[in-house]
Design a protein around this motif. Structure first.
Motif, PDB file in Angstrom:
ATOM      1  N   LYS A   1       0.836  -1.202   0.000  1.00  0.00           N
ATOM      2  CA  LYS A   1       0.000   0.000   0.000  1.00  0.00           C
ATOM      3  C   LYS A   1       0.870   1.250   0.000  1.00  0.00           C
ATOM      4  N   MET A   2       1.953   1.214   0.780  1.00  0.00           N
ATOM      5  CA  MET A   2       2.863   2.356   0.807  1.00  0.00           C
ATOM      6  C   MET A   2       3.547   2.542  -0.542  1.00  0.00           C
ATOM      7  N   LEU A   3       3.989   1.451  -1.150  1.00  0.00           N
ATOM      8  CA  LEU A   3       4.601   1.540  -2.472  1.00  0.00           C
ATOM      9  C   LEU A   3       3.620   2.117  -3.487  1.00  0.00           C
ATOM     10  N   ASP A   4       2.368   1.650  -3.439  1.00  0.00           N
ATOM     11  CA  ASP A   4       1.339   2.176  -4.344  1.00  0.00           C
ATOM     12  C   ASP A   4       1.196   3.679  -4.196  1.00  0.00           C
ATOM     13  N   ARG A   5       1.063   4.134  -2.962  1.00  0.00           N
ATOM     14  CA  ARG A   5       0.820   5.554  -2.715  1.00  0.00           C
ATOM     15  C   ARG A   5       2.017   6.406  -3.106  1.00  0.00           C
ATOM     16  N   ASP A   6       3.203   5.938  -2.775  1.00  0.00           N
ATOM     17  CA  ASP A   6       4.394   6.714  -3.116  1.00  0.00           C
ATOM     18  C   ASP A   6       4.543   6.857  -4.627  1.00  0.00           C
ATOM     19  N   VAL A   7       4.470   5.739  -5.335  1.00  0.00           N
ATOM     20  CA  VAL A   7       4.673   5.773  -6.782  1.00  0.00           C
ATOM     21  C   VAL A   7       3.555   6.548  -7.470  1.00  0.00           C
ATOM     22  N   SER A   8       2.323   6.384  -7.006  1.00  0.00           N
ATOM     23  CA  SER A   8       1.197   7.082  -7.629  1.00  0.00           C
ATOM     24  C   SER A   8       1.284   8.589  -7.443  1.00  0.00           C
ATOM     25  N   ALA A   9       2.020   9.041  -6.429  1.00  0.00           N
ATOM     26  CA  ALA A   9       2.143  10.474  -6.157  1.00  0.00           C
ATOM     27  C   ALA A   9       3.464  11.042  -6.667  1.00  0.00           C
TER      28      ALA A   9
ATOM     29  N   PRO B   1      17.570   0.935  -5.571  1.00  0.00           N
ATOM     30  CA  PRO B   1      16.850   0.409  -6.738  1.00  0.00           C
ATOM     31  C   PRO B   1      15.756   1.348  -7.229  1.00  0.00           C
ATOM     32  N   LEU B   2      15.187   2.129  -6.300  1.00  0.00           N
ATOM     33  CA  LEU B   2      14.095   3.034  -6.659  1.00  0.00           C
ATOM     34  C   LEU B   2      14.212   4.303  -5.827  1.00  0.00           C
ATOM     35  N   GLU B   3      14.295   5.450  -6.501  1.00  0.00           N
ATOM     36  CA  GLU B   3      14.381   6.740  -5.814  1.00  0.00           C
ATOM     37  C   GLU B   3      13.644   7.781  -6.647  1.00  0.00           C
ATOM     38  N   PHE B   4      12.829   8.595  -5.986  1.00  0.00           N
ATOM     39  CA  PHE B   4      12.054   9.603  -6.703  1.00  0.00           C
ATOM     40  C   PHE B   4      11.501  10.621  -5.710  1.00  0.00           C
ATOM     41  N   THR B   5      10.893  11.663  -6.257  1.00  0.00           N
ATOM     42  CA  THR B   5      10.218  12.680  -5.450  1.00  0.00           C
ATOM     43  C   THR B   5       8.722  12.446  -5.531  1.00  0.00           C
TER      44      THR B   5
ATOM     45  N   ARG C   1       2.130  -4.254  -9.718  1.00  0.00           N
ATOM     46  CA  ARG C   1       2.280  -3.329 -10.841  1.00  0.00           C
ATOM     47  C   ARG C   1       1.475  -2.066 -10.552  1.00  0.00           C
ATOM     48  N   VAL C   2       2.123  -0.929 -10.730  1.00  0.00           N
ATOM     49  CA  VAL C   2       1.492   0.358 -10.446  1.00  0.00           C
ATOM     50  C   VAL C   2       1.637   1.252 -11.665  1.00  0.00           C
ATOM     51  N   ASN C   3       0.544   1.869 -12.093  1.00  0.00           N
ATOM     52  CA  ASN C   3       0.596   2.821 -13.202  1.00  0.00           C
ATOM     53  C   ASN C   3       1.288   4.102 -12.757  1.00  0.00           C
ATOM     54  N   LEU C   4       2.170   4.610 -13.584  1.00  0.00           N
ATOM     55  CA  LEU C   4       2.831   5.874 -13.287  1.00  0.00           C
ATOM     56  C   LEU C   4       1.922   7.034 -13.677  1.00  0.00           C
ATOM     57  N   PRO C   5       1.930   8.116 -12.903  1.00  0.00           N
ATOM     58  CA  PRO C   5       1.087   9.267 -13.248  1.00  0.00           C
ATOM     59  C   PRO C   5       1.570   9.932 -14.525  1.00  0.00           C
ATOM     60  N   GLU C   6       0.657  10.607 -15.200  1.00  0.00           N
ATOM     61  CA  GLU C   6       1.018  11.335 -16.407  1.00  0.00           C
ATOM     62  C   GLU C   6       1.946  12.494 -16.054  1.00  0.00           C
TER      63      GLU C   6
ATOM     64  N   LEU D   1      -1.176  13.134  -8.088  1.00  0.00           N
ATOM     65  CA  LEU D   1      -1.402  14.219  -9.031  1.00  0.00           C
ATOM     66  C   LEU D   1      -2.449  13.852 -10.070  1.00  0.00           C
ATOM     67  N   SER D   2      -2.560  12.570 -10.378  1.00  0.00           N
ATOM     68  CA  SER D   2      -3.579  12.116 -11.312  1.00  0.00           C
ATOM     69  C   SER D   2      -4.004  10.722 -10.903  1.00  0.00           C
ATOM     70  N   PRO D   3      -5.221  10.286 -11.250  1.00  0.00           N
ATOM     71  CA  PRO D   3      -5.679   8.956 -10.845  1.00  0.00           C
ATOM     72  C   PRO D   3      -4.754   7.879 -11.382  1.00  0.00           C
ATOM     73  N   SER D   4      -4.529   6.867 -10.573  1.00  0.00           N
ATOM     74  CA  SER D   4      -3.657   5.762 -10.960  1.00  0.00           C
ATOM     75  C   SER D   4      -4.407   4.455 -10.799  1.00  0.00           C
ATOM     76  N   VAL D   5      -4.401   3.652 -11.829  1.00  0.00           N
ATOM     77  CA  VAL D   5      -5.087   2.370 -11.785  1.00  0.00           C
ATOM     78  C   VAL D   5      -4.107   1.315 -11.314  1.00  0.00           C
ATOM     79  N   LEU D   6      -4.423   0.655 -10.215  1.00  0.00           N
ATOM     80  CA  LEU D   6      -3.554  -0.376  -9.677  1.00  0.00           C
ATOM     81  C   LEU D   6      -3.971  -1.699 -10.285  1.00  0.00           C
ATOM     82  N   ASP D   7      -3.238  -2.129 -11.301  1.00  0.00           N
ATOM     83  CA  ASP D   7      -3.646  -3.326 -12.016  1.00  0.00           C
ATOM     84  C   ASP D   7      -2.936  -4.575 -11.533  1.00  0.00           C
ATOM     85  N   GLY D   8      -2.094  -4.461 -10.494  1.00  0.00           N
ATOM     86  CA  GLY D   8      -1.439  -5.652  -9.974  1.00  0.00           C
ATOM     87  C   GLY D   8      -2.206  -6.203  -8.796  1.00  0.00           C
ATOM     88  N   VAL D   9      -1.941  -7.411  -8.456  1.00  0.00           N
ATOM     89  CA  VAL D   9      -2.563  -8.039  -7.301  1.00  0.00           C
ATOM     90  C   VAL D   9      -1.485  -8.707  -6.492  1.00  0.00           C
ATOM     91  N   LEU D  10      -1.776  -8.894  -5.189  1.00  0.00           N
ATOM     92  CA  LEU D  10      -0.812  -9.569  -4.336  1.00  0.00           C
ATOM     93  C   LEU D  10      -0.707 -11.023  -4.737  1.00  0.00           C
TER      94      LEU D  10
END
Length: 240
Positions: A55-63, A88-92, A189-194, A231-240
């Protein structure tokens, strides 16, 4: 002559043996039930931790926000870095909530790393660091054997390495794989924002300064579940 009523010594010994066997069997059964219950509680706790990590990974990447930073030596670091440098992964990311209205940015630099034993989340309280800026390391999950990040292009192909600056086109999604001793390989799998240009005027990013943020404590909820506003809606198409 009347014979006395009662049990012989042999009968008493046989009865005691039977009751002893029944008692041992009952004790073993109770121990087994207690052990199974304890294991179920441990598995439940581990599963809850796993869900919170994803859930944390989803929220971070989606934002994700396209805002590069500078390291302790003043060198620029790309807005998004995958499998480059130390992490392996770093971003703002945006949406770092500020309920106390403290003079700090709503943007936060985050990174994820595997230290050989656990999955960790690294956060910086300021974006552009000074030489004495120290990151905060949060251990999210133990029992991890590996952590892999890859990017998903629009045609479905995978891309392992990227450093994206403001204006660069990113793939459509990111694939996060956590390998664990208990659950095996788990992929999300998490969709990246536009792409949205980063605005420095009138935004929270203009408040980043060493003086303002040195002594600020992060939100308590940020330890596991930071409240983010993508910043924009993100569709979470992965599953645990």
């Amino acid at each position: 002559m009347t014979r006395a009523l009662g049990f012989t010594l042999l009968e008493v010994l046989i009865a005691m043996t039977i009751f002893s066997i029944l008692g041992l069997a009952s004790n073993q059964m109770l121990r087994s039930v207690s052990s199974i219950e304890r294991q179920m509680e441990e598995r439940t706790d581990e599963y809850r931790t796993l869900v919170r990590v994803f859930k944390m990974l989803d929220r971070d990447v989606s934002a994700l926000v396209y805002r590069g930073v500078r390291d302790e030596f003043g060198d620029p670091i790309a807005a998004v870095s995958v499998n480059q440098g130390l992490y392996p992964l770093e971003f703002t990311r945006g949406g770092w909530r500020n309920p106390l209205k403290l003079p700090r940015s709503q943007l936060q630099r985050v990174a994820y790393q595997y230290n050989g034993e656990a999955l960790q989340r690294v956060v910086w309280l300021i974006l552009d660091r000074a030489q004495d800026t120290k990151p905060r390391v949060q251990t999210l999950m133990t029992g991890v054997t590996d952590f892999k990040v890859s990017l998903i292009n629009a045609d479905g192909s995978r891309q392992e390495v990227i450093t994206a600056e403001d204006g660069d086109e990113l793939p459509v999604g990111v694939e996060l794989t956590i390998s664990t001793e208990l659950w095996g390989d788990l992929t999300r799998r998490v969709n990246l924002p536009e792409y949205v240009p980063f605005l420095t005027q009138g935004s929270a990013g203009a408040l980043d300064s060493e003086d303002n943020l040195n002594d600020i404590e992060p939100d308590q909820d940020d330890e596991f579940e930071p409240a983010l506003q993508p910043l924009s809606p993100s569709v979470l198409d992965g599953v645990l």
